[in-house]
Design an enzyme around this catalytic site. Structure first.
Site, mmCIF file in Angstrom:
data_model
loop_
_atom_site.group_PDB
_atom_site.id
_atom_site.type_symbol
_atom_site.label_atom_id
_atom_site.label_comp_id
_atom_site.label_asym_id
_atom_site.label_seq_id
_atom_site.Cartn_x
_atom_site.Cartn_y
_atom_site.Cartn_z
ATOM 1 C CB SER A 32 -0.841 0.060 1.280
ATOM 2 O OG SER A 32 -1.984 -0.691 1.141
ATOM 3 C CG HIS A 63 -2.960 -2.301 -3.434
ATOM 4 N ND1 HIS A 63 -1.963 -3.235 -3.316
ATOM 5 C CD2 HIS A 63 -3.133 -1.785 -2.208
ATOM 6 C CE1 HIS A 63 -1.556 -3.288 -2.051
ATOM 7 N NE2 HIS A 63 -2.257 -2.423 -1.364
ATOM 8 C CG HIS A 85 -4.903 -7.150 0.292
ATOM 9 N ND1 HIS A 85 -4.937 -6.314 -0.793
ATOM 10 C CD2 HIS A 85 -3.806 -6.794 1.008
ATOM 11 C CE1 HIS A 85 -3.912 -5.488 -0.746
ATOM 12 N NE2 HIS A 85 -3.213 -5.750 0.325
ATOM 13 C CE1 TYR A 87 -8.422 -5.292 1.627
ATOM 14 C CE2 TYR A 87 -6.652 -6.014 3.054
ATOM 15 C CZ TYR A 87 -7.129 -5.185 2.065
ATOM 16 O OH TYR A 87 -6.305 -4.259 1.502
ATOM 17 C CD GLU A 88 -8.186 -6.892 -2.786
ATOM 18 O OE1 GLU A 88 -8.537 -6.311 -3.821
ATOM 19 O OE2 GLU A 88 -7.034 -7.343 -2.613
ATOM 20 C CB ALA A 115 1.630 -0.380 4.521
ATOM 21 C CG MET A 213 -4.646 -6.109 7.088
ATOM 22 S SD MET A 213 -5.968 -4.994 6.612
ATOM 23 C CE MET A 213 -6.034 -3.913 8.053
ATOM 24 C CB SER A 214 -0.547 -8.299 2.502
ATOM 25 O OG SER A 214 0.545 -7.489 2.919
ATOM 26 C CG ASN A 237 -0.365 2.479 11.373
ATOM 27 O OD1 ASN A 237 -0.264 2.085 10.203
ATOM 28 N ND2 ASN A 237 -0.853 1.727 12.333
ATOM 29 C CG HIS A 250 -6.216 2.681 3.066
ATOM 30 N ND1 HIS A 250 -5.152 1.804 3.195
ATOM 31 C CD2 HIS A 250 -6.392 2.848 1.733
ATOM 32 C CE1 HIS A 250 -4.718 1.452 1.986
ATOM 33 N NE2 HIS A 250 -5.449 2.074 1.078
HETATM 34 N N1 HPA Z 1 -2.729 -2.894 11.124
HETATM 35 C C1 HPA Z 1 -2.881 -3.732 10.096
HETATM 36 N N2 HPA Z 1 -2.449 -3.464 8.873
HETATM 37 C C2 HPA Z 1 -1.823 -2.299 8.663
HETATM 38 C C3 HPA Z 1 -1.633 -1.376 9.697
HETATM 39 C C4 HPA Z 1 -2.111 -1.691 10.993
HETATM 40 O O1 HPA Z 1 -1.970 -0.919 11.963
HETATM 41 N N3 HPA Z 1 -0.972 -0.324 9.149
HETATM 42 C C5 HPA Z 1 -0.773 -0.607 7.848
HETATM 43 N N4 HPA Z 1 -1.290 -1.801 7.546
#
Ligand code: HPA
Length: 279
Positions: A32, A63, A85, A87-88, A115, A213-214, A237, A250
């Protein structure tokens, strides 16, 4: 067994080969907001995922859904600008299908980027992390189902999913560029919601330094096929609950990735330059 998969792989591989003139050395998957690297690729052949037989399409903002083949630092690379992903709604077989195509294209080295939220209290937003190992907390595994004996063995070893040799190359590149690199264990959850603070506390107790998540499905399948894998995360983050008043979004993930894009591209470029390609 898995005849259908092998037929599909042949079709996809031939399609990509018909578009490119060289045999690629390295596959890169961009996470991402990490797309700016794609702009550095010279003499690019850009193929939309929609056009590629048996490929899914990317549905996430940030993406792009394009395969970019071309030269970077003297290496011929195939770059996924946009990944799939869980989740998609895609199955792990669909998510990891491109890795199988890369292997069929003769690629031995897979460079995954993502990310992540930082769980380790020493990490700051904007840091990069070399993935040393992972926790698969996606509740499934991409190797479930009949084994495709042409790709790998039924019970593959996962002791060194992320190649120590490639991690050393990454570490050296960071030192040379003066870019600080953290190291740590990456944990994958399905998403798409971010974690709760309680979940982050649990993940820290389990040994995770970062969460996303990947990446884990792709890494498992690549290691199963005996590819060498490198994973570099961008800590976009602090994970949920670690900062007062913090709300995850996001947009903020993309903003941090944007802020560090220059260092990210310098780092990835030098690593690619220094990777020895096996043929
Ligand atoms: N959690 C899950 N996936 C992420 C995060 C997060 O804090 N930041 C970027 N992708």
């Amino acid at each position: 067994m898995k005849n259908d998969e092998n037929l599909a792989l042949d079709e996809t591989t031939k399609f990509i080969q018909s578009k490119i003139s060289m045999s690629p050395d390295i596959a890169v998957v961009l996470g991402s907001g990490l797309a700016p690297l794609a702009e550095l690729i010279e003499e690019p052949t850009v193929i939309d995922y929609d056009e590629i037989p048996h490929f899914a399409t990317s549905t996430v903002e940030g993406h792009a859904g394009k395969l970019i083949c071309g030269k970077l630092q003297g290496k011929y690379i195939v770059c996924m600008n946009g990944r799939f992903h869980f989740y998609e709604g895609y199955g792990l077989d669909i998510i990891t299908y491109p890795m199988k195509v890369f292997k069929q294209l003769g690629i031995q080295t897979l460079f995954l980027t993502n990310a992540v939220g930082g769980i380790n209290t020493q990490f700051k937003a904007g840091d990069f992390m070399i993935i040393s190992d992972h926790l698969n907390l996606m509740g499934s595994n991409p190797l479930i189902g009949p084994n495709n004996d042409l790709l790998g063995t039924r019970f593959p070893d996962m002791t060194e999913v992320y190649s120590q040799k490639l991690r050393n190359i990454a570490e050296e590149a960071g030192k040379k560029l003066g870019i600080k690199l953290q190291k740590g264990v990456f944990c994958a959850l399905t998403g798409p919601c971010y974690e709760t603070p309680a979940e982050i506390n649990m993940l820290r107790l389990l040994g995770a330094d970062a969460v996303g998540m990947s990446t884990v499905p792709e890494a498992i399948v690549a290691n199963y096929m005996k590819m060498e894998v490198l994973g570099i995360s961008c800590v976009t983050n602090a994970a949920a609950g670690m900062e007062d008043g913090q709300v995850l979004s996001h947009d903020d993930v993309k903003k941090t990735a944007e802020l560090v894009k220059n260092d990210f591209t310098r780092l990835v470029s030098l690593i690619i330059k220094n990777i020895e390609v096996k043929k």
